[in-house]
Design a protein around this motif. Structure first.
Motif, short mmCIF file in Angstrom:
data_model
loop_
_atom_site.label_atom_id
_atom_site.label_comp_id
_atom_site.label_asym_id
_atom_site.label_seq_id
_atom_site.Cartn_x
_atom_site.Cartn_y
_atom_site.Cartn_z
N GLY A 146 0.79 -1.22 0.00
CA GLY A 146 0.00 0.00 0.00
C GLY A 146 0.82 1.27 0.00
N ARG A 147 2.14 1.13 -0.19
CA ARG A 147 2.99 2.33 -0.16
C ARG A 147 3.11 2.99 -1.53
NH1 ARG A 147 7.60 2.61 3.79
NH2 ARG A 147 8.97 1.88 2.14
N LEU A 148 2.64 2.31 -2.57
CA LEU A 148 2.54 2.90 -3.91
C LEU A 148 1.08 2.86 -4.33
CD1 LEU A 148 5.57 1.45 -5.93
CD2 LEU A 148 5.42 3.63 -4.75
N ARG A 149 0.71 3.78 -5.18
CA ARG A 149 -0.68 3.83 -5.67
C ARG A 149 -0.99 2.56 -6.46
NH1 ARG A 149 -2.75 9.30 -7.17
NH2 ARG A 149 -3.47 8.12 -8.95
N PRO A 150 -2.22 2.07 -6.38
CA PRO A 150 -2.60 0.85 -7.10
C PRO A 150 -2.45 0.97 -8.62
CG PRO A 150 -4.33 1.50 -5.56
CD PRO A 150 -3.30 2.58 -5.55
N ASP A 151 -2.59 2.19 -9.15
CA ASP A 151 -2.50 2.39 -10.60
C ASP A 151 -1.10 2.77 -11.08
OD1 ASP A 151 -2.45 4.90 -9.44
OD2 ASP A 151 -3.83 5.80 -10.90
N ALA A 152 -0.11 2.69 -10.20
CA ALA A 152 1.27 3.04 -10.59
C ALA A 152 1.76 2.12 -11.70
CB ALA A 152 2.19 2.94 -9.38
N ASP A 153 2.30 2.69 -12.76
CA ASP A 153 2.81 1.93 -13.91
C ASP A 153 4.24 1.50 -13.61
OD1 ASP A 153 3.71 0.92 -16.31
OD2 ASP A 153 3.10 2.66 -17.51
N LEU A 154 4.37 0.33 -12.99
CA LEU A 154 5.67 -0.13 -12.52
C LEU A 154 6.66 -0.39 -13.64
CD1 LEU A 154 4.55 -2.51 -9.64
CD2 LEU A 154 4.90 -0.04 -9.63
N ASP A 155 6.19 -0.87 -14.77
CA ASP A 155 7.11 -1.12 -15.89
C ASP A 155 7.75 0.18 -16.35
OD1 ASP A 155 6.73 -3.90 -15.96
OD2 ASP A 155 4.94 -3.69 -17.21
N SER A 156 6.93 1.21 -16.54
CA SER A 156 7.46 2.50 -17.00
C SER A 156 8.38 3.12 -15.96
CB SER A 156 6.32 3.47 -17.32
OG SER A 156 5.58 2.99 -18.42
N ILE A 157 8.00 3.01 -14.69
CA ILE A 157 8.84 3.57 -13.62
C ILE A 157 10.19 2.86 -13.59
CG2 ILE A 157 9.09 3.79 -11.12
CD1 ILE A 157 5.99 4.15 -11.04
N LEU A 187 9.34 8.77 -9.09
CA LEU A 187 8.34 8.15 -8.20
C LEU A 187 7.28 9.13 -7.70
CD1 LEU A 187 10.87 6.02 -6.15
CD2 LEU A 187 9.03 5.10 -7.58
N ALA A 188 7.40 10.42 -8.06
CA ALA A 188 6.53 11.46 -7.49
C ALA A 188 5.04 11.12 -7.58
CB ALA A 188 6.81 12.79 -8.18
N GLY A 189 4.57 10.68 -8.72
CA GLY A 189 3.14 10.39 -8.87
C GLY A 189 2.73 9.01 -8.44
N ALA A 190 3.69 8.18 -8.04
CA ALA A 190 3.37 6.78 -7.73
C ALA A 190 3.25 6.49 -6.23
CB ALA A 190 4.46 5.87 -8.32
N ILE A 191 3.88 7.32 -5.42
CA ILE A 191 3.87 7.05 -3.97
C ILE A 191 2.50 7.42 -3.39
CG2 ILE A 191 4.93 7.66 -1.76
CD1 ILE A 191 7.54 8.03 -3.26
N ALA A 192 1.94 6.51 -2.62
CA ALA A 192 0.65 6.74 -1.99
C ALA A 192 0.73 7.94 -1.04
CB ALA A 192 0.21 5.48 -1.23
N ASP A 193 -0.36 8.68 -0.94
CA ASP A 193 -0.35 9.90 -0.12
C ASP A 193 0.09 9.64 1.30
OD1 ASP A 193 -1.19 11.40 -2.27
OD2 ASP A 193 -3.31 11.27 -1.76
#
Length: 196
Positions: A146-157, A187-193
């Motif tokens: 839960g430390r990254l957003r569920p919609d984070a595009d891990l491949d692109s990151i 990682l700015a847009g991927a980390i959960a608030d």
């Protein structure tokens, strides 16, 4: 070294010599003669342990990939603790030694080496591809926590971090803060608030 004298750990001695040649003289200077001269052994020593020079290079790269996989276990042990940015930064610093960067260049310019590595089951550009897989696996585990957003595009990151890291290290060893800035911006847009 006299002929017939056993050389303890000849493979490791040759691998270490190849890394020194790569770092000091670059990819174009890496030849079997340069490696054996750097190791202080007769040219025949390399051919006693390896079928040919490309076989030596394949084994060198596979050996270094195994070191990277050990580092992957270290990174995975940080899941759920510390800062995701700091964990990724530390992993990039460990992965992107000058030798790893030069090895990616070596794979890129030697067609026969790429062919043999693919035949041995390595995809893409080994070392870089393995590094991207390592980062992606870590990020997937952090997303499950839960430390990254569920919609984070891990491949692109993962690809952005590895490509950016490769470019940073191409021109020498960057300072830690430059690597951290890469991790922060990627990682700015991927980390959960709640994990910021």
């Amino acid at each position: 070294m006299p002929t017939g004298t056993a050389i303890p750990d000849a493979r490791e001695q040759l691998f270490a010599a190849a890394e020194r040649v790569l770092l000091r003289d670059g990819v174009q200077s890496l030849t079997s003669r340069a490696v054996t001269a750097e190791a202080g052994v007769a040219k025949g020593v390399l051919h006693r342990h390896f079928a040919d020079f490309d076989d030596f290079l394949v084994e060198l790269i596979r050996d270094r990939i195994s070191v990277m996989r050990a580092r992957s276990a270290e990174l995975m042990s940080t899941v759920g603790s510390g800062s995701v940015v700091d964990n990724v930064t530390d992993a990039l610093v460990l992965m992107f030694t000058s030798v790893a960067t030069r090895m990616v260049g070596l794979i890129t310019v030697r067609d026969e080496l790429r062919i043999r590595l693919r035949a041995a089951g390595h995809e893409g550009v080994p070392v870089a591809t393995d590094a991207a897989w390592m980062i992606r696996e870590y990020l997937a585990a952090e997303r499950e926590q839960g430390r990254l957003r569920p919609d984070a595009d891990l491949d692109s990151i993962g690809l952005t971090l590895i490509g950016g890291g490769q470019l940073l290290y191409e021109s020498g060893t960057p300072d830690f803060e430059a690597v951290r800035r890469l991790a922060v911006s990627t990682l700015a847009g991927a980390i959960a608030d709640h994990a910021r």
